[in-house]
Scaffold this active site. Structure first.
Site, PDB file in Angstrom:
ATOM      1  N   SER A 135      16.256  26.149  38.956  1.00 14.91           N
ATOM      2  CA  SER A 135      15.150  25.460  39.615  1.00 14.91           C
ATOM      3  C   SER A 135      15.236  25.754  41.100  1.00 14.91           C
ATOM      4  CB  SER A 135      15.263  23.944  39.380  1.00 14.91           C
ATOM      5  OG  SER A 135      14.385  23.225  40.218  1.00 14.91           O
ATOM      6  N   TYR A 148      19.948  15.832  38.017  1.00 17.86           N
ATOM      7  CA  TYR A 148      19.241  17.058  37.634  1.00 17.86           C
ATOM      8  C   TYR A 148      19.520  18.177  38.640  1.00 17.86           C
ATOM      9  CZ  TYR A 148      15.392  20.206  36.473  1.00 17.86           C
ATOM     10  OH  TYR A 148      14.635  21.317  36.144  1.00 17.86           O
TER      11      TYR A 148
END
Length: 240
Positions: A135, A148
């Site tokens: 990400s 996360y």
């Protein structure tokens, strides 16, 4: 890499970026074996002609299901796409540590275990690839998603390290860094979102071009800001 005729193991292939990648890979002539945990999603993908393995990748049992199901079958490409988020914001409510553990396992432990399970077989293929989907938050975190972000930063570091280990082999190690993409995980967020189909297209193009990193969409800008000033990138993303 020419994807026609290649066998691809794609985790998280029943929704979002993974589902879009599955269809695009199939259109290029690849055989796609995908995983998922949604009964409806699995049924939909099987109806579309995909081989689909039902498994929950937030525990070791999920990884064993994949390995046992494939047995001695050979793959050419491993795409670690499956991931999950978790609420972990002390400003809003006490976080659930068990939910954090599930997120950590799915996003970090599972890719590591799958790579360990398949790397020797991949090294025996004439041309192979490992694709780890991280990400833009692996570069700089947002305050609202510390667990996360930590898993994606950890997977980014792991990817860079094993790329050095596998240099000189037939295995190309690719990191794909999506921006905010319009998926179930980002439902309810007001940010501008990239369509999953476009994100998938850019990741697959990176595989075909034998690149080592796919900075997708706005992540290109984040990478440039971080290169100029890591502190500025962090300040921006912590408020994101």
């Amino acid at each position: 890499m020419r994807l026609e005729g290649k066998t691809v193991l794609l985790t998280g292939g029943t929704a979002g970026i993974g589902e879009a990648m599955a269809h695009q890979l199939k259109a290029k002539g690849a055989e796609v074996i995908l995983t998922g945990r949604s009964s409806d999603g699995l049924a939909r993908m099987r109806d579309a002609g995909f081989e689909a393995i039902e498994t929950d990748l937030s525990s070791p049992a999920g990884v064993r299901t994949i390995v046992d199901t494939l047995g001695e079958r050979e793959i050419d490409v491993l795409i670690n796409n499956a991931g999950q988020g978790v609420d972990h914001d002390f400003r809003e409510a006490p976080p659930d540590p068990d939910a954090a553990d599930d997120c950590i396992y799915a996003n970090l432990n599972t890719p590591i275990r799958l790579i360990a399970a398949f790397v020797e077989q991949l090294k025996g293929r004439p041309q192979a690839a490992i694709v780890n989907v991280t990400s833009g938050l692996a570069i700089a975190p947002r305050a609202g998603g510390p667990v996360y972000c930590a898993t994606k930063a950890g997977l980014r570091a792991y990817t860079q390290a094993i790329r050095a280990q596998l240099a000189g082999t037939s295995v190309n190690v690719i990191e794909a860094l999506p921006p905010v993409v319009d998926t179930q995980m980002t439902a309810g967020r007001a940010n501008r979102k990239m369509p999953a189909e476009e994100c998938a297209r850019q990741i697959i193009r990176a595989i075909e071009q034998d690149r080592t990193e796919a900075n997708v969409g706005m992540v290109k800008l984040l990478k440039a800001v971080h290169s100029a000033s890591p502190a500025l990138a962090r300040r921006i993303m912590l408020k994101f």
